[in-house]
Design a protein around this motif. Sequence first.
Motif, mmCIF file in Angstrom:
data_model
loop_
_atom_site.group_PDB
_atom_site.id
_atom_site.type_symbol
_atom_site.label_atom_id
_atom_site.label_comp_id
_atom_site.label_asym_id
_atom_site.label_seq_id
_atom_site.Cartn_x
_atom_site.Cartn_y
_atom_site.Cartn_z
ATOM 1 N N VAL A 159 9.852 -20.487 34.203
ATOM 2 C CA VAL A 159 8.639 -20.539 35.017
ATOM 3 C C VAL A 159 7.920 -19.201 34.899
ATOM 4 C CG1 VAL A 159 9.903 -19.854 37.110
ATOM 5 C CG2 VAL A 159 7.678 -20.949 37.317
ATOM 6 N N PRO A 160 6.652 -19.188 34.496
ATOM 7 C CA PRO A 160 5.896 -17.940 34.425
ATOM 8 C C PRO A 160 5.553 -17.440 35.827
ATOM 9 C CG PRO A 160 4.883 -19.684 33.101
ATOM 10 C CD PRO A 160 5.884 -20.331 33.995
ATOM 11 N N SER A 161 5.125 -16.211 35.897
ATOM 12 C CA SER A 161 4.710 -15.647 37.181
ATOM 13 C C SER A 161 3.305 -16.128 37.527
ATOM 14 C CB SER A 161 4.729 -14.126 37.115
ATOM 15 O OG SER A 161 3.718 -13.651 36.231
ATOM 16 N N PRO A 162 2.962 -16.174 38.812
ATOM 17 C CA PRO A 162 1.595 -16.540 39.199
ATOM 18 C C PRO A 162 0.540 -15.635 38.574
ATOM 19 C CG PRO A 162 3.042 -16.563 41.109
ATOM 20 C CD PRO A 162 3.832 -15.972 39.990
ATOM 21 N N LEU A 163 0.866 -14.358 38.394
ATOM 22 C CA LEU A 163 -0.087 -13.434 37.782
ATOM 23 C C LEU A 163 -0.362 -13.820 36.335
ATOM 24 C CD1 LEU A 163 -1.779 -10.902 38.120
ATOM 25 C CD2 LEU A 163 0.204 -9.536 37.424
ATOM 26 N N SER B 296 3.584 -24.603 21.422
ATOM 27 C CA SER B 296 3.330 -23.283 20.838
ATOM 28 C C SER B 296 3.953 -22.153 21.656
ATOM 29 C CB SER B 296 1.823 -23.054 20.700
ATOM 30 O OG SER B 296 1.189 -23.112 21.967
ATOM 31 N N SER B 297 4.814 -22.520 22.619
ATOM 32 C CA SER B 297 5.527 -21.556 23.480
ATOM 33 C C SER B 297 4.595 -20.708 24.330
ATOM 34 C CB SER B 297 6.419 -20.638 22.617
ATOM 35 O OG SER B 297 7.384 -21.401 21.924
ATOM 36 N N ASN B 298 3.381 -21.201 24.573
ATOM 37 C CA ASN B 298 2.446 -20.500 25.457
ATOM 38 C C ASN B 298 2.588 -21.106 26.859
ATOM 39 O OD1 ASN B 298 0.373 -19.094 26.655
ATOM 40 N ND2 ASN B 298 -1.082 -19.444 24.978
ATOM 41 N N TYR B 299 3.657 -20.712 27.549
ATOM 42 C CA TYR B 299 4.011 -21.361 28.811
ATOM 43 C C TYR B 299 3.032 -21.014 29.939
ATOM 44 C CZ TYR B 299 8.281 -22.035 26.144
ATOM 45 O OH TYR B 299 9.171 -22.375 25.166
ATOM 46 N N ALA B 300 2.510 -19.812 29.918
ATOM 47 C CA ALA B 300 1.534 -19.436 30.945
ATOM 48 C C ALA B 300 0.282 -20.302 30.839
ATOM 49 C CB ALA B 300 1.177 -17.960 30.826
ATOM 50 N N LEU B 301 -0.161 -20.561 29.601
ATOM 51 C CA LEU B 301 -1.331 -21.415 29.405
ATOM 52 C C LEU B 301 -1.034 -22.850 29.830
ATOM 53 C CD1 LEU B 301 -4.213 -21.757 28.357
ATOM 54 C CD2 LEU B 301 -3.274 -22.148 26.077
ATOM 55 N N ALA B 302 0.176 -23.321 29.543
ATOM 56 C CA ALA B 302 0.553 -24.675 29.969
ATOM 57 C C ALA B 302 0.467 -24.797 31.483
ATOM 58 C CB ALA B 302 1.965 -25.008 29.483
ATOM 59 N N TRP B 303 0.964 -23.790 32.194
ATOM 60 C CA TRP B 303 0.884 -23.810 33.646
ATOM 61 C C TRP B 303 -0.545 -23.635 34.135
ATOM 62 C CZ3 TRP B 303 4.390 -24.544 37.654
ATOM 63 C CH2 TRP B 303 5.702 -24.801 37.257
ATOM 64 N N ALA B 304 -1.374 -22.958 33.355
ATOM 65 C CA ALA B 304 -2.792 -22.840 33.711
ATOM 66 C C ALA B 304 -3.468 -24.212 33.665
ATOM 67 C CB ALA B 304 -3.496 -21.861 32.770
ATOM 68 N N TYR B 305 -3.079 -25.028 32.668
ATOM 69 C CA TYR B 305 -3.596 -26.399 32.609
ATOM 70 C C TYR B 305 -3.060 -27.229 33.777
ATOM 71 C CZ TYR B 305 -5.787 -25.924 28.019
ATOM 72 O OH TYR B 305 -6.611 -25.572 26.979
ATOM 73 N N VAL B 306 -1.815 -26.981 34.164
ATOM 74 C CA VAL B 306 -1.276 -27.659 35.340
ATOM 75 C C VAL B 306 -2.092 -27.300 36.570
ATOM 76 C CG1 VAL B 306 0.722 -27.825 36.881
ATOM 77 C CG2 VAL B 306 1.057 -27.809 34.399
ATOM 78 N N LEU B 307 -2.456 -26.012 36.686
ATOM 79 C CA LEU B 307 -3.318 -25.582 37.794
ATOM 80 C C LEU B 307 -4.659 -26.307 37.746
ATOM 81 C CD1 LEU B 307 -4.026 -23.752 40.186
ATOM 82 C CD2 LEU B 307 -4.638 -21.959 38.533
ATOM 83 N N GLY B 308 -5.195 -26.476 36.529
ATOM 84 C CA GLY B 308 -6.444 -27.217 36.396
ATOM 85 C C GLY B 308 -6.312 -28.657 36.852
#
Length: 254
Positions: free
Chosen positions: A37-41, A216-228
């Motif tokens: 899980v990435p950080s909120p920041l 592509s192992s860009n987990y922060a971006l994946a979670w950003a899409y989840v936020l969207g």
Amino acid sequence: MRGAAVRTVGAPILLGIVALALWQLAVVALDVKPFVVPSPLAIGTAFGSTPDTILRAALLTGANALVGLLVGTVVGILFAVLAALSRVIDEITAPIVAGLAVVPIVALAPVFYTMFGANAQTARQLIAALAVFIPVFVNTLRGLRQVRPVHRDLMRAYAASPWQATRTVTLPGALPYLFTGFRIASSLAVISALVAEYFGGPIDGIGRAITTAVASSNYALAWAYVLGSILLGLVFYCATLALEILATRHRRRA
């Protein structure tokens, strides 16, 4: 009045801030890996660096969800009215609705993509409509059956036709139930349209964007899409809630 409004709005916001702070602290203190899980920041940074991309994906998923919401709601209300008017139709539709309620999206998506083509959005819209139909039908039908006997007797005394009684008494009394189903369905429409994107179809939408980012192992971006997707769901829910408030006020004035 203002104090109640402040508590209603401020308390969830304060709770959210505390939860995000604890999340950030836990990720840093425990050295949690981004793939867990990435950080909120990190998520906020990824969200802020690609707002246009996330917005385009959200708009496409939202368009499919909106079509499904409208189609499913109209069909659900229509069948609920028919079931309330005719016992035969009610008995016929009951097992069908029960069957549709347990059909998994993961099974329907590939079938619909084969039927309507892998490059069309039709499959996603139909899946969203199916998910919407169930809560709208069930809640509306329950509301239509809540008419008091005295009101039915009054309509019979006026020699009102079944449709006149439904339009003037039954439907207005069923509005709270209808909007309850509508609010539930608004979130289900977004979820269903998003989940359907995981199993084929055009390479667009939030669901496909999440899988691409994870691949592509860009987990922060994946979670950003989840936020969207969360924000999109909130937009749908708030819009249906606003419609309910407007309809309730109009009914009281009338």
